[in-house]
Design a protein around this motif. Structure first.
Motif, PDB file in Angstrom:
ATOM      1  N   SER A  28       1.910   7.772  -9.572  1.00 24.76           N
ATOM      2  CA  SER A  28       0.977   8.678 -10.304  1.00 24.76           C
ATOM      3  C   SER A  28      -0.308   8.527  -9.897  1.00 24.76           C
ATOM      4  O   SER A  28      -1.114   9.475  -9.884  1.00 24.76           O
ATOM      5  N   GLU A  29      -1.018   7.388  -9.848  1.00 26.48           N
ATOM      6  CA  GLU A  29      -2.261   7.149  -9.385  1.00 26.48           C
ATOM      7  C   GLU A  29      -2.570   7.223  -7.872  1.00 26.48           C
ATOM      8  O   GLU A  29      -1.671   6.745  -7.220  1.00 26.48           O
ATOM      9  N   ALA A  30      -3.759   7.596  -7.554  1.00 24.13           N
ATOM     10  CA  ALA A  30      -4.053   7.916  -6.093  1.00 24.13           C
ATOM     11  C   ALA A  30      -4.357   6.571  -5.442  1.00 24.13           C
ATOM     12  O   ALA A  30      -3.789   6.478  -4.250  1.00 24.13           O
ATOM     13  N   GLU A  31      -4.656   5.504  -6.103  1.00 25.78           N
ATOM     14  CA  GLU A  31      -4.628   4.349  -5.263  1.00 25.78           C
ATOM     15  C   GLU A  31      -3.402   3.673  -5.046  1.00 25.78           C
ATOM     16  O   GLU A  31      -3.170   3.188  -4.012  1.00 25.78           O
ATOM     17  N   GLU A  32      -2.459   3.915  -5.581  1.00 30.75           N
ATOM     18  CA  GLU A  32      -1.121   3.467  -5.432  1.00 30.75           C
ATOM     19  C   GLU A  32      -0.519   4.527  -4.220  1.00 30.75           C
ATOM     20  O   GLU A  32       0.234   3.909  -3.481  1.00 30.75           O
ATOM     21  N   ILE A  33      -0.662   5.488  -4.328  1.00 34.82           N
ATOM     22  CA  ILE A  33      -0.215   6.648  -3.510  1.00 34.82           C
ATOM     23  C   ILE A  33      -0.885   5.976  -1.959  1.00 34.82           C
ATOM     24  O   ILE A  33      -0.035   5.998  -1.093  1.00 34.82           O
ATOM     25  N   LEU A  34      -2.222   5.999  -1.977  1.00 35.44           N
ATOM     26  CA  LEU A  34      -2.750   5.393  -0.691  1.00 35.44           C
ATOM     27  C   LEU A  34      -2.340   4.124  -0.081  1.00 35.44           C
ATOM     28  O   LEU A  34      -1.829   4.030   1.093  1.00 35.44           O
ATOM     29  N   PHE A  35      -2.222   3.159  -1.034  1.00 35.54           N
ATOM     30  CA  PHE A  35      -1.824   1.873  -0.512  1.00 35.54           C
ATOM     31  C   PHE A  35      -0.491   1.730  -0.242  1.00 35.54           C
ATOM     32  O   PHE A  35      -0.368   1.097   0.857  1.00 35.54           O
ATOM     33  N   TYR A  36       0.508   2.382  -0.917  1.00 36.09           N
ATOM     34  CA  TYR A  36       1.735   2.343  -0.359  1.00 36.09           C
ATOM     35  C   TYR A  36       2.233   3.117   0.668  1.00 36.09           C
ATOM     36  O   TYR A  36       3.124   2.875   1.527  1.00 36.09           O
ATOM     37  N   THR A  37       1.548   4.262   1.026  1.00 33.95           N
ATOM     38  CA  THR A  37       1.485   5.154   2.214  1.00 33.95           C
ATOM     39  C   THR A  37       0.899   4.194   3.283  1.00 33.95           C
ATOM     40  O   THR A  37       1.771   4.167   4.574  1.00 33.95           O
ATOM     41  N   LEU A  38      -0.065   3.378   3.327  1.00 36.90           N
ATOM     42  CA  LEU A  38      -0.577   2.459   4.301  1.00 36.90           C
ATOM     43  C   LEU A  38       0.370   1.401   4.636  1.00 36.90           C
ATOM     44  O   LEU A  38       0.706   0.974   5.744  1.00 36.90           O
ATOM     45  N   GLU A  39       0.759   0.915   3.711  1.00 36.49           N
ATOM     46  CA  GLU A  39       1.732  -0.219   3.694  1.00 36.49           C
ATOM     47  C   GLU A  39       2.946   0.372   4.398  1.00 36.49           C
ATOM     48  O   GLU A  39       3.435  -0.642   5.442  1.00 36.49           O
ATOM     49  N   ILE A  40       3.648   1.294   4.150  1.00 30.00           N
ATOM     50  CA  ILE A  40       4.848   1.686   4.892  1.00 30.00           C
ATOM     51  C   ILE A  40       4.579   2.078   6.176  1.00 30.00           C
ATOM     52  O   ILE A  40       5.341   1.761   7.051  1.00 30.00           O
ATOM     53  N   THR A  41       3.569   2.766   6.548  1.00 31.84           N
ATOM     54  CA  THR A  41       3.137   2.968   7.943  1.00 31.84           C
ATOM     55  C   THR A  41       2.946   1.723   8.567  1.00 31.84           C
ATOM     56  O   THR A  41       3.424   1.512   9.777  1.00 31.84           O
ATOM     57  N   LEU A  42       2.321   0.670   8.219  1.00 33.20           N
ATOM     58  CA  LEU A  42       1.954  -0.634   9.001  1.00 33.20           C
ATOM     59  C   LEU A  42       3.515  -1.203   9.062  1.00 33.20           C
ATOM     60  O   LEU A  42       3.660  -1.741  10.232  1.00 33.20           O
ATOM     61  N   VAL A  43       4.432  -1.265   8.013  1.00 28.56           N
ATOM     62  CA  VAL A  43       5.691  -1.671   8.379  1.00 28.56           C
ATOM     63  C   VAL A  43       6.569  -0.952   9.520  1.00 28.56           C
ATOM     64  O   VAL A  43       7.225  -1.747  10.295  1.00 28.56           O
TER      65      VAL A  43
END
Length: 122
Positions: A28-43
């Motif tokens: 629900s929070e913007a920081e979590e959305i940004l963090f997990y999007t970048l993390e999955i992209t990196l994977v």
């Protein structure tokens, strides 16, 4: 032939959109959305690099980019040309040295003969 960069770009973008969908649905929070999007992209980015390394034959690609045999043949040709020119230069220098020695002998001989004429006249 498909380039490895195209696979990397495609799967990185797929990872970005999959990460974005996963993040929007679960957090629900913007920081979590940004963090997990970048993390999955990196994977996805790292996984596709491992796949490209394992499945692409870089030896064949390398021969198209840098043909070692062709460059070795060119190098051998230039080495042979340099050796032949070096032999020609050595021969020219030897003949020049020989000509200088003959000239010095001639000049010494003509001076000695001039001195002998001078001594005979005196």
């Amino acid at each position: 032939m498909v380039k490895a960069e195209n696979f990397i770009y495609f799967f990185t973008i797929c990872g970005f959109f999959i990460g974005l969908m996963f993040s929007i649905l679960n957090f629900s929070e913007a920081e979590e959305i940004l963090f997990y999007t970048l993390e999955i992209t990196l994977v996805f980015y790292l996984i596709i690099h491992v796949a490209v390394i394992n499945f692409f034959d870089f030896d064949k690609i390398a021969t198209f980019i840098f043909n070692k045999k062709e460059h070795e043949n060119i190098g051998d040709y230039f080495i042979q040309e340099l050796e032949s020119r070096e032999k020609v230069m050595d021969n020219l220098l030897a003949s020049l040295d020989n000509m200088n020695q003959q000239y010095e002998k001639f000049m010494k001989g003509s001076m000695e003969s001039n001195e002998s004429y001078g001594q005979k006249a005196a």
